[in-house]
Design an enzyme around this catalytic site. Structure first.
Site, mmCIF file in Angstrom:
data_model
loop_
_atom_site.group_PDB
_atom_site.id
_atom_site.type_symbol
_atom_site.label_atom_id
_atom_site.label_comp_id
_atom_site.label_asym_id
_atom_site.label_seq_id
_atom_site.Cartn_x
_atom_site.Cartn_y
_atom_site.Cartn_z
ATOM 1 N N ASP A 278 30.170 -48.775 7.549
ATOM 2 C CA ASP A 278 29.132 -47.913 8.079
ATOM 3 C C ASP A 278 29.599 -46.481 7.841
ATOM 4 O O ASP A 278 30.769 -46.222 7.594
ATOM 5 C CB ASP A 278 28.892 -48.191 9.565
ATOM 6 C CG ASP A 278 27.491 -47.804 10.014
ATOM 7 O OD1 ASP A 278 26.866 -46.951 9.350
ATOM 8 O OD2 ASP A 278 27.029 -48.342 11.039
ATOM 9 N N TRP A 279 28.677 -45.536 7.923
ATOM 10 C CA TRP A 279 28.979 -44.162 7.526
ATOM 11 C C TRP A 279 30.046 -43.552 8.435
ATOM 12 O O TRP A 279 29.865 -43.472 9.646
ATOM 13 C CB TRP A 279 27.704 -43.352 7.530
ATOM 14 C CG TRP A 279 27.008 -43.328 6.185
ATOM 15 C CD1 TRP A 279 26.508 -42.234 5.541
ATOM 16 C CD2 TRP A 279 26.733 -44.426 5.304
ATOM 17 N NE1 TRP A 279 25.961 -42.581 4.322
ATOM 18 C CE2 TRP A 279 26.091 -43.920 4.157
ATOM 19 C CE3 TRP A 279 26.998 -45.798 5.364
ATOM 20 C CZ2 TRP A 279 25.690 -44.725 3.087
ATOM 21 C CZ3 TRP A 279 26.596 -46.606 4.300
ATOM 22 C CH2 TRP A 279 25.958 -46.062 3.193
#
Length: 836
Positions: free
Chosen positions: A222-223
């Site tokens: 995920d970012w």
């Protein structure tokens, strides 16, 4: 081809593939003809590389819980096909969806973004979604793997879940996505799982995902969700996002040279990245990354259909559907009546082509729009209403607003989310902006100004500081925890006078670990008080029917924070009760991303839950209210009578919301209806519940056998539409073990079928039960175990409405290995008393 490319690549080039180039694209290797590809957020649209609040327009589909309420995988598959086209219109080869985390607490800010509390329903819809997306040559990315059922401290919290619960509840949708849909990408979650970050969790990413399930796609973070170099690569995380790399690049090359990471491990990860490029056609033809707006009539029609199919009629005392010819006047009131609440908040947001509010949809559905009388009554927004009007933005290098602006632009909304700055001369970590606009109030009196900022900012009116988001700034609950809590200040304003708003903003100085974003949101509103409620009540008293549109909006149902409770925010409950007191024909239309408590339920004639249904919201709800479409939805999540009835809400903060960095899933497999059934907790509305506008008659369920063999048992149920209009019904099959060596839920959903029937039509629901459907996960055996013995198959309209019971026998114990395919599975059986 891929091996040939790998043989030509240097270690540095292979490493370069393992981190993004920027927020949305991968790194190309031009020497070898390896192009960059773009990823885009879903799951209810394809935003492209624009910010969360701007950019190229995109088609806005219903959110995931609305899809869950359809109980219709084929319809969801059609949406997936459309989303592949939408992704391509944004130059994207990878869609960051679907989200399949489980509805655990009812308070998760991303509850709207997930399908259901039940893993089978979730898995069935996710498989269909993925198949639809990937049929169009776009990779789907199932997320968040795993244990991300809350937004509270999600970047550091450890979800402590026993293995049986993981296997039976939380991992099942991921398993089916791999084994049935061949999903091409998996996104790891932010949280830790049993103490270890999922982005560096060897058991999760390698042992389970790759070795047991046979996953051959890529795993991305995920970012900003990866935290190490060697640990993530060795665990099986292929792609660090976003770029440029923080933990890979030279650090990973050095880790290989130092012996912390094997060169073959890097090569394997690079191979998987290249395989993804090959699967989406990028190695054959480099993708065009340009973005365009794709607004198709067939997508509009599909959104409208999904909106109706996912609408759940919770109560109806005969008032719905509304008869146009018998209504001289309709009151359309409530905070969600005149505003189109079409989606939740966070990374799922897109810039929709258009939106249709319920008020607009109702007026368009009637020949006499003047018969519709509107009043908001009260507000329900979590943040002050965002500023709308002409805005000038000047950008400066450095954080002090000094010198000549390097870029100037116009905007029409007081919210900026800078993924990409408008000039290459601007550094996201070292820039400032001056935002200027005019505000002319229509009414005199106190107005509330509000601002939240990721970075530092001051808001002034006519040169006077009003909101200080600079001095004493601390992280709060906005923009994924990177912005402060909204700062508010009241100010007396005169109607008709022009006021100049000036916001001085500078990028964050905070360089701590975590998500780094630059964003600001500011707004102004005149608070609604008693007069607004009185106006709505007066409108309702004079009309034949009162439609009260209440619920939440995308600042409540949002990534980055959980809900404080399950009550309607603001004065909405008061509005409902006062309207119902003056109009006996009151209909409540709910827009929420999950369950709400309803102390007003007995005082109204009907309740319709419509969720967030995308850009066609108003048209879809008008279709259902006036009977042009059937409310075809069934609840994908139990609605408890009160928050304390939820299995995760025990009063122990360690169970929810978490304590000292840990949240412990003490309820085990008893989530949702499993909890309500097994512990005798009566819900407000049970899982799978939903009414319609017609009536159905069910025949007695019939089974192909009462002894479960290798090929399973097939159950058939004849369903007849005995009413006067077309409608849909959902036949649900639950399995109930009559005895077990372990504590098991009273019943568990194992199959379902949705039938759409014309008036007088009969059709047959066909449902199949397999050996695994009888099983629980045996941790010691590392297998799914179906004990020999007696079971019941419960044929139901919902979790509380059992229509037929079929007694069956499993004559011999069965073990299903974790490596077995789901479609048939290898059988490992032993006679009773001879456990294997």
């Amino acid at each position: 081809m891929i091996e040939n490319i790998l043989n030509q690549m240097t270690l540095e080039e292979q490493v370069s593939l393992l981190a993004g180039a920027d927020f949305w694209t991968t790194v190309p290797v031009e020497r070898l003809g390896i192009p960059k590809i773009k990823v885009t957020d879903g799951p209810n649209g394809a935003r492209g590389a624009g910010s969360l609040v701007a950019g190229v327009k995109a088609t806005c589909f219903p959110v995931a819980i609305a899809l869950g309420a359809t109980w219709n995988p084929e319809l969801v598959k059609r949406m997936g096909v459309s989303l592949a086209g939408q992704a391509k219109s944004k130059g994207a080869s990878v869609l960051l969806a679907p989200t399949v985390n489980i509805h655990r607490s009812g308070l998760n800010g991303r509850n709207f973004e997930c399908y259901s509390e039940d893993p089978l329903l979730t898995a069935s819809l996710a498989v269909a979604y993925i198949q639809g997306v990937q049929s169009g040559g776009v990779a789907a990315t199932i997320k968040h793997f795993a244990g991300n059922e809350s937004e509270i401290e999600r970047q550091t919290m450890s979800s402590d879940i026993d293995e049986r619960s993981l296997r039976e509840i939380y991992l099942l949708p991921f398993e089916q996505a791999v084994k049935k849909a061949g999903v091409m990408a998996v996104m790891s979650s932010y949280n830790r799982l049993n103490g270890t970050y999922t982005s560096e969790h060897p058991w999760l990413l390698t042992d389970v995902l790759r070795k047991e399930w046979g996953f051959d796609g890529i795993v991305m973070s995920d970012w900003f969700g990866s935290h190490s170099t060697a640990d993530t690569v060795n665990a099986g995380l292929d792609l660090e996002m976003p770029g440029p790399s923080r933990d890979r690049g030279e650090k990973l090359v050095k880790a290989v040279h130092d012996g912390e990471v094997k060169a073959e491990t890097v090569r394997d990860a690079a191979r998987r990245i290249l395989t993804l490029l090959e699967r989406v056609g990028a190695l054959e033809t480099a993708p065009d990354l340009a973005e365009s707006s794709l607004d198709l009539p067939e997508d509009r029609a599909l959104i409208r259909q999904i909106g109706a199919e996912g609408a759940v009629l919770l109560k109806n005392e005969g008032i719905l559907p509304l008869a146009r010819t018998s209504l001289d006047s309709i009151a359309v009131v409530g905070p969600n009546a005149g505003v189109a609440r079409v989606m939740g908040g966070g990374s799922a947001q897109i810039a929709a082509h258009y939106t249709v509010s319920p008020l607009q949809g109702i007026r368009a559905a009637l020949s006499d729009a003047n018969s519709v009388h509107h009043a908001a009554g009260c507000s329900n927004n979590r943040l002050v209403e965002v500023f709308a009007g002409d805005i000038e933005v000047e950008y400066f290098t450095g954080r002090a607003l000094e010198g000549t602006p390097v870029h100037t632009e116009r905007a029409d909304k007081g919210e900026f989310f800078w993924f990409d700055l408008p000039s290459p001369d601007l550094d996201p970590a070292n820039f400032s902006a001056r935002i200027t606009g005019k505000f002319v109030p229509s009414d005199s009196g106190e107005h509330i100004f509000g601002m939240t900022n990721a970075g530092l900012a001051k808001l002034s009116i006519d040169g006077k500081l009003v909101v200080n988001g600079y001095d004493g700034w601390t992280r709060g609950d906005n923009y994924f925890g990177t912005a402060n809590s909204e700062q508010r200040q009241g100010l007396e304003l005169e109607a008709g006078r022009s006021y100049t708003l000036t916001i001085d903003y500078c990028s964050p100085a905070d360089t701590a670990d975590g998500i780094h974003l630059t964003a600001i949101r500011f707004g102004v509103e005149k608070a609604l008080g008693d007069a607004a409620i009185d106006e709505a009540v007066a409108r309702a008293a004079d009309c034949d029917v009162a439609l009260v549109f209440v619920g939440r909006e995308g600042q409540w149902d949002s990534e980055g924070l959980d809900l404080p409770d399950m009550r309607l925010p603001g004065r909405q409950e008061e509005l409902i009760e006062k309207v119902a007191a003056v109009n006996a024909n009151t209909v409540v239309v709910l827009q929420t991303g999950g369950p709400v408590e309803m102390p007003w339920l007995d005082k109204v004639q009907a309740v319709l839950q419509i969720w967030y249904t995308g850009q066609e919201l108003g048209n879809a709800v008008a279709d259902v209210l006036f009977g042009d479409a059937e409310p075809g939805g069934r609840l994908p999540q139990t609605f408890p009578k009160s928050l304390s009835d939820n299995s995760a809400i025990t009063g122990n903060p360690l169970v929810y919301p978490g304590q000292d960095g840990h949240v412990r899933y003490d309820e085990g497999v008893f989530v949702g209806y499993r909890h309500h059934d097994s512990h005798g907790v009566e819900p407000l509305f049970p899982f799978g519940f939903g009414l319609g506008y017609t009536q159905f008659s069910w025949g007695e369920a019939k089974a192909s056998s009462t002894v479960l063999g290798e090929d399973g048992i097939t159950v058939t149920v004849d369903v007849t539409n005995t009413g006067a209009r077309k409608g849909a019904d959902v036949v649900q099959l639950y399995v109930r073990p009559l005895a077990s060596a372990v504590l098991r839920p009273e019943k568990e959903l194992r199959a379902f079928a949705k039938l759409e029937l014309a008036a007088g039509e009969t059709a047959t629901a066909t449902l199949t039960v397999t050996l695994r459907d009888l099983s629980f996960f045996d941790v010691a055996a590392k297998a799914f175990r179906s004990e020999a013995g007696n079971y019941e198959l419960l044929i139901a309209a919902n979790a509380a409405d059992i229509r037929s019971r079929i007694a069956i026998v499993n004559p011999a114990e069965w073990l299903g290995h974790v490596t077995d395919p789901l479609s048939e599975g290898h059988s490992h059986r032993s006679e009773p008393g001879h456990a294997q």
